[in-house]
Design a protein around this motif. Structure first.
Motif: not given
Length: 235
Positions: A7-9, A23-26, A28-32, A46-51
């Motif tokens: 899950h990329s945010i 950023s650090e907390y999320l 730690m919870k397993g999100f990218e 957004m042009e270079s990565s999928i979220f």
């Protein structure tokens, strides 16, 4: 484009302390997490990565969150976004939902609540693989061809790219064609909660669908006062 499968945010927050903390907390919870500090950086990312989700601060210099949301709608319509902001006036909340936000969270927010909200949202925003497993993959609506999997509505030689939320809503209406879909059923099924602000958001998305389907006069999405909506197709 890069897609890691997690899950990329995208977090767009110009406040150094809050941005770092979230950023650090999320993470730690397993999100990218990709953390950027401006609207222009967000668009470049957004042009270079999928979220799977974007979290937007509203009060940012150079390009505020509402302006960024409009650009996302135009250039990255499949990307759902939520606002995380100190602007809590009713008019600001309604503006956020009118721009297509799937949630509007007011600062200060508990980090654990944010994780719960994100998890619920991501579970409802069905990826392509889940859409493919549902019974309705494509169908005709009057003179339109509704491609659920690719989130497209085709009319003759024109194609409208639908957002995930527009696709979900139209799919629900089509599955109950010529029958009442109550406000409660729509909101609980798609938004997960039946409340005032989600009802306002629902009305906005109904307006979008009416516009998308306006080329065929045999199609009508009718508002049944205080009850819900019916998709009428007369051919």
């Amino acid at each position: 484009m890069v897609n890691t499968g997690k899950h990329s945010i995208l977090l767009v927050e110009d406040d150094e302390s809050l941005g770092y903390l979230l950023s650090e907390y999320l993470k730690m919870k397993g999100f990218e997490i990709t953390w950027v500090k401006s609207g222009s950086e967000a668009l470049t990312s957004m042009e270079s990565s999928i979220f799977q989700l974007a979290i937007l601060d509203v009060m940012m210099p150079e390009m505020d969150g509402f302006t960024l949301a409009s650009k996302i709608k135009s250039h990255f319509p499949e990307l759902p976004f939520i606002f995380l902001t100190a602007k809590s006036l009713k008019i600001d909340v309604l503006k956020g939902f009118s721009l297509g936000a799937v949630d509007y969270l007011k600062k200060p927010i508990d980090e654990e609540e944010l994780v719960v909200r994100i998890t619920i949202l991501l579970s409802r925003l069905a990826p392509k693989e889940l859409l493919e497993s549902r019974s309705l993959a494509s169908c005709t609506i009057g003179a339109y061809f509704f491609d659920v999997i690719n989130q497209q509505l085709k009319y003759r030689d024109s194609v409208v790219k639908l957002t995930s939320r527009e696709t979900e809503l139209l799919q629900l209406l089509v599955e109950n064609k010529n029958q009442l879909c109550s406000h409660k059923d729509i909101l609980v099924t798609i938004w997960g909660k039946n409340d005032y602000f989600n009802r306002k958001s629902l009305n906005v998305f109904i307006s979008h669908l009416r516009k998308h389907l306006s080329q065929d006069s045999s199609i009508k999405i009718e508002n049944i006062h205080r009850k819900g909506f019916v998709l009428f197709v007369n051919k």
